[in-house]
Design a protein around this motif. Sequence first.
Motif, mmCIF file in Angstrom:
data_model
loop_
_atom_site.group_PDB
_atom_site.id
_atom_site.type_symbol
_atom_site.label_atom_id
_atom_site.label_comp_id
_atom_site.label_asym_id
_atom_site.label_seq_id
_atom_site.Cartn_x
_atom_site.Cartn_y
_atom_site.Cartn_z
ATOM 1 N N THR A 115 -3.987 -10.059 0.180
ATOM 2 C CA THR A 115 -2.672 -10.270 0.787
ATOM 3 C C THR A 115 -1.904 -11.250 -0.073
ATOM 4 N N LEU A 116 -0.717 -10.845 -0.504
ATOM 5 C CA LEU A 116 0.154 -11.699 -1.310
ATOM 6 C C LEU A 116 1.110 -12.439 -0.376
ATOM 7 N N ALA A 121 7.924 -6.805 -1.680
ATOM 8 C CA ALA A 121 7.588 -6.699 -3.098
ATOM 9 C C ALA A 121 6.823 -5.397 -3.331
ATOM 10 N N HIS A 122 7.110 -4.772 -4.444
ATOM 11 C CA HIS A 122 6.435 -3.538 -4.833
ATOM 12 C C HIS A 122 5.330 -3.889 -5.823
ATOM 13 N N VAL A 123 4.103 -3.434 -5.541
ATOM 14 C CA VAL A 123 2.946 -3.766 -6.369
ATOM 15 C C VAL A 123 2.503 -2.518 -7.126
ATOM 16 N N GLU A 124 2.288 -2.688 -8.426
ATOM 17 C CA GLU A 124 1.783 -1.597 -9.267
ATOM 18 C C GLU A 124 0.619 -2.107 -10.097
ATOM 19 N N THR A 154 2.578 -9.138 1.645
ATOM 20 C CA THR A 154 2.270 -7.777 1.214
ATOM 21 C C THR A 154 0.757 -7.642 1.118
ATOM 22 N N SER A 155 0.193 -6.686 1.846
ATOM 23 C CA SER A 155 -1.251 -6.448 1.812
ATOM 24 C C SER A 155 -1.532 -5.201 0.997
ATOM 25 N N THR A 190 1.283 -5.926 -11.366
ATOM 26 C CA THR A 190 2.704 -6.038 -11.685
ATOM 27 C C THR A 190 3.474 -6.045 -10.366
ATOM 28 N N LEU A 191 4.343 -7.040 -10.212
ATOM 29 C CA LEU A 191 5.155 -7.193 -9.001
ATOM 30 C C LEU A 191 6.620 -6.992 -9.338
ATOM 31 N N SER A 192 7.293 -6.214 -8.517
ATOM 32 C CA SER A 192 8.744 -6.067 -8.683
ATOM 33 C C SER A 192 9.391 -6.143 -7.307
#
Length: 183
Positions: free
Chosen positions: A157-158, A58-61, A166-167, A80-82
């Motif tokens: 950490t997600l 996942a991409h975190v912004e 994802t950290s 925001t997660l994509s």
Amino acid sequence: MRQPRQGHGAPRRTGQISAGLTALRIIATTASRWLATLALLSLATIHASAQEAPSAIAHVEQAFALPTPPGATTGAVYLTLSIAKGDAVLTGASTPMAATVELHSMQLTQERMQMHRIKQLAISSDAPLAMAPGGGPHLMLIGLSQPLTAGDKLPLTLHFLARPDTSLEVSIKEYAEMMPLSD
């Protein structure tokens, strides 16, 4: 003194040694083939993982938290997660700075803001998940070990269903930076 008969005993020992060496060669060849196959399978697995990695993560912004007053035991993280390809399901999060991180949703119901705990949040490649103050989903930090102070970072950490964790580091920003000013 009796002389051993010629050819008696010596060929048998040579034959036994030869058979033993042949058996060792067969074992060594089989073992080396097995190791080579294992090495190739390992490389193929690593290559496949490397090919899937970009779309699986996942991409975190725009990850941030707002400061908390002294003594506060709860806080919130917004981001925001994509995902590049496919779908993902956010199942939770963790941080060493809070006892628990829960997924929450806030909604205005009958002129009253209500917050609910939710089990998971879906993300798809064509519908990113946006968390923002003022309503909707967010990550609720419960049992903070210290106040969240503007300028600090919060390790987070997600956790996802069937995807790698994802950290990231979440910036703790001033309210004025993140909240739009009303006219």
